[in-house]
Design a protein around this motif. Structure first.
Motif, mmCIF file in Angstrom:
data_model
loop_
_atom_site.group_PDB
_atom_site.id
_atom_site.type_symbol
_atom_site.label_atom_id
_atom_site.label_comp_id
_atom_site.label_asym_id
_atom_site.label_seq_id
_atom_site.Cartn_x
_atom_site.Cartn_y
_atom_site.Cartn_z
ATOM 1 N N GLY A 199 -25.474 -35.435 2.699
ATOM 2 C CA GLY A 199 -26.040 -34.263 3.627
ATOM 3 C C GLY A 199 -26.326 -34.931 5.026
ATOM 4 O O GLY A 199 -26.314 -36.166 5.241
ATOM 5 N N PHE A 200 -26.137 -33.971 6.014
ATOM 6 C CA PHE A 200 -25.925 -34.361 7.461
ATOM 7 C C PHE A 200 -26.785 -33.431 8.229
ATOM 8 O O PHE A 200 -26.889 -32.185 8.154
ATOM 9 C CB PHE A 200 -24.656 -34.208 8.057
ATOM 10 N N TRP A 201 -27.941 -33.887 8.964
ATOM 11 C CA TRP A 201 -29.109 -33.269 9.460
ATOM 12 C C TRP A 201 -28.787 -33.504 10.897
ATOM 13 O O TRP A 201 -28.907 -34.526 11.473
ATOM 14 C CB TRP A 201 -30.194 -33.632 9.184
ATOM 15 N N LEU A 202 -28.761 -32.428 11.760
ATOM 16 C CA LEU A 202 -28.810 -32.626 13.239
ATOM 17 C C LEU A 202 -29.959 -31.964 13.808
ATOM 18 O O LEU A 202 -30.431 -30.728 13.392
ATOM 19 C CB LEU A 202 -27.516 -31.916 13.779
ATOM 20 N N ASN A 203 -30.586 -32.863 14.740
ATOM 21 C CA ASN A 203 -31.697 -32.125 15.431
ATOM 22 C C ASN A 203 -31.481 -32.245 16.769
ATOM 23 O O ASN A 203 -31.085 -33.056 17.607
ATOM 24 C CB ASN A 203 -32.869 -33.406 14.958
ATOM 25 N N VAL A 204 -31.659 -30.876 17.296
ATOM 26 C CA VAL A 204 -31.732 -30.662 18.816
ATOM 27 C C VAL A 204 -33.185 -30.447 19.349
ATOM 28 O O VAL A 204 -33.882 -29.414 19.190
ATOM 29 C CB VAL A 204 -30.844 -29.087 18.742
ATOM 30 N N GLN A 205 -33.568 -31.649 20.265
ATOM 31 C CA GLN A 205 -34.891 -31.638 20.717
ATOM 32 C C GLN A 205 -34.849 -30.882 21.818
ATOM 33 O O GLN A 205 -36.037 -30.510 22.430
ATOM 34 C CB GLN A 205 -35.277 -33.077 20.822
ATOM 35 N N HIS A 206 -33.889 -30.794 22.826
ATOM 36 C CA HIS A 206 -33.979 -30.289 24.084
ATOM 37 C C HIS A 206 -33.032 -29.217 24.516
ATOM 38 O O HIS A 206 -32.344 -29.505 25.450
ATOM 39 C CB HIS A 206 -34.012 -31.906 25.098
ATOM 40 N N ASP A 207 -32.822 -28.414 23.756
ATOM 41 C CA ASP A 207 -31.538 -27.519 24.257
ATOM 42 C C ASP A 207 -31.923 -26.764 25.350
ATOM 43 O O ASP A 207 -31.005 -26.709 26.349
ATOM 44 C CB ASP A 207 -31.808 -26.192 22.939
ATOM 45 N N ALA A 208 -33.223 -26.474 25.803
ATOM 46 C CA ALA A 208 -33.566 -25.907 26.965
ATOM 47 C C ALA A 208 -33.116 -26.759 28.291
ATOM 48 O O ALA A 208 -32.858 -26.144 29.106
ATOM 49 C CB ALA A 208 -35.085 -25.307 27.228
ATOM 50 N N PHE A 209 -33.653 -27.933 28.095
ATOM 51 C CA PHE A 209 -33.178 -28.927 28.891
ATOM 52 C C PHE A 209 -31.521 -28.782 29.174
ATOM 53 O O PHE A 209 -31.197 -28.998 30.506
ATOM 54 C CB PHE A 209 -33.721 -30.242 28.788
ATOM 55 N N TYR A 210 -30.911 -28.954 28.520
ATOM 56 C CA TYR A 210 -29.256 -29.052 28.735
ATOM 57 C C TYR A 210 -28.890 -27.928 29.319
ATOM 58 O O TYR A 210 -28.023 -27.805 30.084
ATOM 59 C CB TYR A 210 -28.761 -29.314 27.280
ATOM 60 N N ALA A 211 -29.417 -26.797 28.750
ATOM 61 C CA ALA A 211 -29.164 -25.324 29.407
ATOM 62 C C ALA A 211 -29.387 -25.468 30.933
ATOM 63 O O ALA A 211 -28.610 -24.985 31.762
ATOM 64 C CB ALA A 211 -29.705 -24.175 28.839
ATOM 65 N N GLN A 212 -30.404 -26.115 31.346
ATOM 66 C CA GLN A 212 -30.652 -26.085 32.563
ATOM 67 C C GLN A 212 -29.621 -26.899 33.535
ATOM 68 O O GLN A 212 -29.672 -26.659 34.767
ATOM 69 C CB GLN A 212 -32.468 -26.760 32.966
ATOM 70 N N HIS A 213 -28.986 -27.698 32.956
ATOM 71 C CA HIS A 213 -28.144 -28.404 33.491
ATOM 72 C C HIS A 213 -26.751 -28.171 33.171
ATOM 73 O O HIS A 213 -25.833 -28.809 33.122
ATOM 74 C CB HIS A 213 -28.382 -29.852 33.278
ATOM 75 N N ASN A 214 -26.482 -26.840 32.833
ATOM 76 C CA ASN A 214 -25.274 -26.377 32.499
ATOM 77 C C ASN A 214 -24.647 -26.911 31.390
ATOM 78 O O ASN A 214 -23.288 -27.007 31.397
ATOM 79 C CB ASN A 214 -24.262 -26.282 33.758
ATOM 80 N N LEU A 215 -25.386 -27.489 30.303
ATOM 81 C CA LEU A 215 -24.557 -27.577 29.239
ATOM 82 C C LEU A 215 -25.094 -26.696 28.078
ATOM 83 O O LEU A 215 -26.132 -26.554 27.788
ATOM 84 C CB LEU A 215 -25.081 -29.327 28.942
ATOM 85 N N SER A 216 -24.170 -26.539 27.035
ATOM 86 C CA SER A 216 -24.566 -25.625 26.093
ATOM 87 C C SER A 216 -24.597 -26.342 24.845
ATOM 88 O O SER A 216 -23.456 -26.731 24.095
ATOM 89 C CB SER A 216 -23.601 -24.489 26.035
ATOM 90 N N MET A 217 -25.632 -26.486 24.249
ATOM 91 C CA MET A 217 -25.839 -27.212 22.930
ATOM 92 C C MET A 217 -25.284 -26.238 21.695
ATOM 93 O O MET A 217 -24.607 -26.648 20.919
ATOM 94 C CB MET A 217 -27.053 -27.516 22.769
ATOM 95 N N SER A 218 -25.401 -24.913 21.864
ATOM 96 C CA SER A 218 -24.953 -23.993 21.057
ATOM 97 C C SER A 218 -23.472 -23.910 20.906
ATOM 98 O O SER A 218 -22.818 -24.043 19.908
ATOM 99 C CB SER A 218 -25.506 -22.741 21.324
ATOM 100 N N SER A 219 -22.678 -24.024 22.026
ATOM 101 C CA SER A 219 -21.325 -24.128 22.199
ATOM 102 C C SER A 219 -20.687 -25.348 21.262
ATOM 103 O O SER A 219 -20.013 -25.311 20.500
ATOM 104 C CB SER A 219 -20.780 -24.125 23.507
ATOM 105 N N PHE A 220 -21.366 -26.485 21.557
ATOM 106 C CA PHE A 220 -20.963 -27.638 21.126
ATOM 107 C C PHE A 220 -21.157 -27.594 19.556
ATOM 108 O O PHE A 220 -20.136 -28.015 18.874
ATOM 109 C CB PHE A 220 -21.936 -28.936 21.499
#
Length: 763
Positions: free
Chosen positions: A174-195
């Motif tokens: 079982g593998f669980w990924l936690n995304v704590q700061h999606d909005a922060f990354y988006a503000q710096h032109n990084l897309s967690m969703s794309s990754f």
């Protein structure tokens, strides 16, 4: 031809009705499944164990060893939790936070690359993952981010791993990924969703969590039907979820809304069991409400070495059980830094029932009653020890100035009472035979005076670690005479015996005219123990062979020799001498598993050697506080008990917390032919094999070996007639007190009236 709005309405109604029918059918199926299962989870399955950053309670969070250690110590199917962060070049890494200083040595490698950003609206200075390409992090190594945990593994230079590294190298069930700061990354032109969408083509993501509603709204429809289970993570109730501008406490009251984008929720423990002043309040209906809404509930914040509610008596296993097996509900999973303990709670200790039979034979002996929960040697401590399942309760015998035998953990009243704040504080004296520092001793006060004192709970780790036991009850309970103690034990249907500890007998005879041996024997006779009117077993314990020889001469009670020193061995001839006056032996935990800098360094053969001579071995003192255990036992008192009982083969535990040891005796995993990894004794010195060489503890001088000379003592001296004293107290004539206690003959100067009068003058 124009569309008919009525027809559209009918079709929508039919669709809604069909959806409700499907939900009802699914609910019926889930209910049927749950009704056949002992688990009160949403599906009826056992709660999942989620290892936060791997076994991060021991090894650096998100290190490859922390992740791999989970499969060696936890239930099959334990889920690996990865806090996903993005680097400057959009590589996803498993790292505890977007800020890097706390969990790595980034500041040593790049001392000038500290930066400042708005994080959740708060200006924050640190080293951030978004400022480094993954290649820049090659020489940045992980460290233990919690200071109370060992840093001895950091020298292994654990590299930062990518999400793909963890998945391909370990292939977790079982593998669980936690995304704590999606909005922060988006503000710096990084897309967690794309990754995530990209990595999901090669990595199986079983669970995906985030505290941001907008994250799920953006990514929800972009995963196929076989995508991960979405879990909405609740932060503290007063924190604000920025995309909805609502507090998490407010969102907790609208679970049907959460159900529109998530299948489960992850909440701090306090949503389920509120805590005020570190005491539990009644549990909420949050889990039941979430289950009614069709949401699985995962609880976060579990760690063996965190402060937990006093109600759990420092026992992390008890805390897990309150979330998974309380009779009202069960969470669907727990997020833990110590997955071994969580695994043990779910697989070995859940659904035991109050009548579960013992699976292993050893004695649970209290240490001053349940002294971890109440002041030792009080009525409350003894009553709780019996309720908690102790086999034997103990009395540390003391004598008052008027010869009343009573139970108290120390002859120095200052150790376990408020005597230094009492009118008797001026009775302090130095007794070299007992200790080098002044004290107010039991033989300096009459029993009537001692009864006016308040007991004080023992806090063995308050100064060094600021750990305090049950402050609400720190002065609760009443002192008990030996007679009261024996009657309490005799009236218990569950106890098998009592243990009476007798110390300082030589001094009391020579200098105080008090005979501890006679006081014990007379009280036992008066309580009906000598004429076999009770089947309760009697054990007399002492560190002095002369005391046990005297009891052997005058009675047939079992005698127990306590070895005060930490030792590594004992000569055969010394064991032969011990057998002449003792039926069992007490040794310390470190005489079984020697330690250095809180790591076990091996295992002695003491237990095996003593048992070879038919001497049962009892070991002390077992405590629940995680600081009392070497790192090898994973801050888990049950692991320590298991390693001594099943591993070293001891015959009894002497403990401040009888409930922990008594519960261990009944655990279901002991009946299995092949015990699970979390119920296998630890390998002595096992952790030293993975400690970095620079952090290995230094070699220490070996502990001593007991010889014949250490055991043999001259006989007890005769009782010396006591000289007149100014200590207040009634003159004894050998008569019995109203409660049936025999008084030891002695000469006292003041009457009981003078005692009261003197006390009033000192107020």
């Amino acid at each position: 031809m124009r569309d008919n709005p009525i027809m559209h309405g009918l079709q929508a109604s039919k669709f809604l009705l069909l959806a409700l029918i499907v939900i009802q059918l699914l609910s019926t199926q889930l209910f049927a499944q749950r009704s056949k299962s002992p688990w009160q989870t949403l599906t009826g399955d056992a709660p999942r164990i989620i290892a936060r950053g791997g076994f991060s309670g021991l090894l650096p969070d998100s290190s490859i060893d922390a992740y791999s250690f989970v499969s060696q110590t936890s239930v099959p199917g334990a889920v690996l939790w990865c806090d996903v962060q993005l680097t400057k070049d959009a590589i996803g890494i498993c790292f505890p936070d977007v800020k890097m200083m706390n969990a790595s040595h980034i500041q040593d490698v790049y001392p000038k690359r500290k930066n400042s950003y708005l994080l959740n609206g708060v200006p924050t200075q640190d080293w951030f993952t978004i400022d480094f390409n993954f290649k820049d992090l090659t020489n940045v190594f992980l460290k233990q981010g919690i200071l109370s945990r060992s840093d001895a593994f950091e020298g292994n230079n654990y590299a930062i791993s990518t999400v793909k590294d963890i998945s391909t190298q370990l292939k977790p069930e079982g593998f669980w990924l936690n995304v704590q700061h999606d909005a922060f990354y988006a503000q710096h032109n990084l897309s967690m969703s794309s990754f995530l969408l990209s990595i999901s083509k090669t990595v199986i993501i079983d669970y995906l969590s985030s505290p941001e509603v907008s994250f799920f709204r953006n990514i929800g429809s972009r995963f196929g039907r076989k995508g991960p289970t979405f879990v909405f993570r609740f932060l503290e109730k007063d924190d604000v979820e920025l995309s909805t501008n609502q507090t998490y406490g407010s969102l907790a009251g609208n679970l049907t809304f959460v159900k529109t984008f998530a299948s489960g929720i992850l909440v701090p423990k306090s949503y389920i069991w509120p805590v005020v002043s570190q005491y539990l309040l009644p549990h909420t209906s949050f889990v039941q409400d979430a289950h009614k809404a069709g949401l699985e509930v995962y609880a976060s914040g579990f760690a063996n070495d965190f402060d937990i509610a006093y109600n759990y008596s420092f026992d992390p296993l008890a805390e897990y059980l309150s979330f998974v097996d309380n009779g009202d509900f069960s969470v669907d999973g727990v997020l833990s830094d110590f997955p071994l303990t969580a695994s043990s709670a779910v697989d070995c200790f859940s659904h035991l029932g109050s009548n579960a039979s013992s699976q292993v034979d050893f004695l649970v002996i209290s240490k001053n009653g349940a002294s971890g929960d109440y002041p030792g040697c009080t009525d409350l401590a003894y009553t709780k020890a019996i309720e908690d399942g102790a086999d034997v309760i103990d009395c540390s015998l003391q004598l008052s100035s008027d010869g009343i035998p009573f139970c108290l953990s120390s002859i120095n009243l200052g150790d376990s009472t408020n005597v230094v704040q009492s009118p008797f504080r001026n009775r302090s004296t130095t007794v070299p035979e007992i200790g080098s520092l002044p004290g107010i001793y039991s033989f300096s006060l009459a029993w009537s005076e001692i009864q006016t004192l308040r007991p004080a709970i023992e806090n063995p780790y308050s100064r060094e670690f600021t750990l305090f036991r049950n402050p609400r009850e720190k002065s609760s309970g009443k002192f008990v005479t030996l007679s009261d103690f024996l009657n309490l034990a005799k009236n218990s249907s569950s106890l098998t015996g009592v243990l009476i500890s007798v110390e300082n007998a030589t001094y009391l005879r020579e200098k105080q005219g008090l005979d501890a041996v006679k006081a014990v024997l007379d009280t036992l006779t008066e309580a009906g123990y000598s004429n076999k009117t009770t089947t309760t077993r009697v054990m007399i314990q002492s560190t002095n062979s002369s005391v046990l020889v005297e009891f052997k001469k005058q009675s047939r009670y079992e005698t127990v020799y306590k070895v005060e020193e930490v030792i590594r061995d004992i000569l055969d001839s010394a064991i032969e001498d011990i057998k002449k006056f003792a039926d069992a032996v007490v040794i310390s935990k470190t005489s079984v598993f020697p330690t250095s800098e809180s790591f076990t360094t091996g295992q002695t053969k003491l237990v095996e050697r003593l048992q070879k001579f038919q001497l049962p071995v009892y070991v002390e003192v077992f405590r629940n506080e995680f600081v009392s255990q070497p790192w090898d036992f994973f801050a888990d008192a049950t692991v320590e008990i298991n390693s001594h009982v099943t591993g070293a083969g001891i015959n009894g535990t002497i403990t401040d917390f009888p409930l922990t040891a008594a519960r261990y005796k009944r655990n279901l995993c002991l009946t299995r032919k092949d015990p699970p990894p979390y119920m296998i004794p630890v390998q002595p010195a096992g952790l030293l094999t993975i400690v970095s060489p620079a952090s290995l503890p230094p070699a220490e001088a070996p502990n001593p070996v007991i010889t014949d000379a250490d055991v043999t003592e001259p006989p007890l001296p005769p009782v010396t007639a006591r000289a007149p004293t100014t200590t207040p107290g009634p003159q004894s004539t050998g008569e019995k007190t109203p409660n049936g206690q025999t008084r030891v003959a002695q000469s006292l100067l003041l009457s009981a009236f003078a005692t009261v009068f003197a006390s009033l003058l000192l107020v």
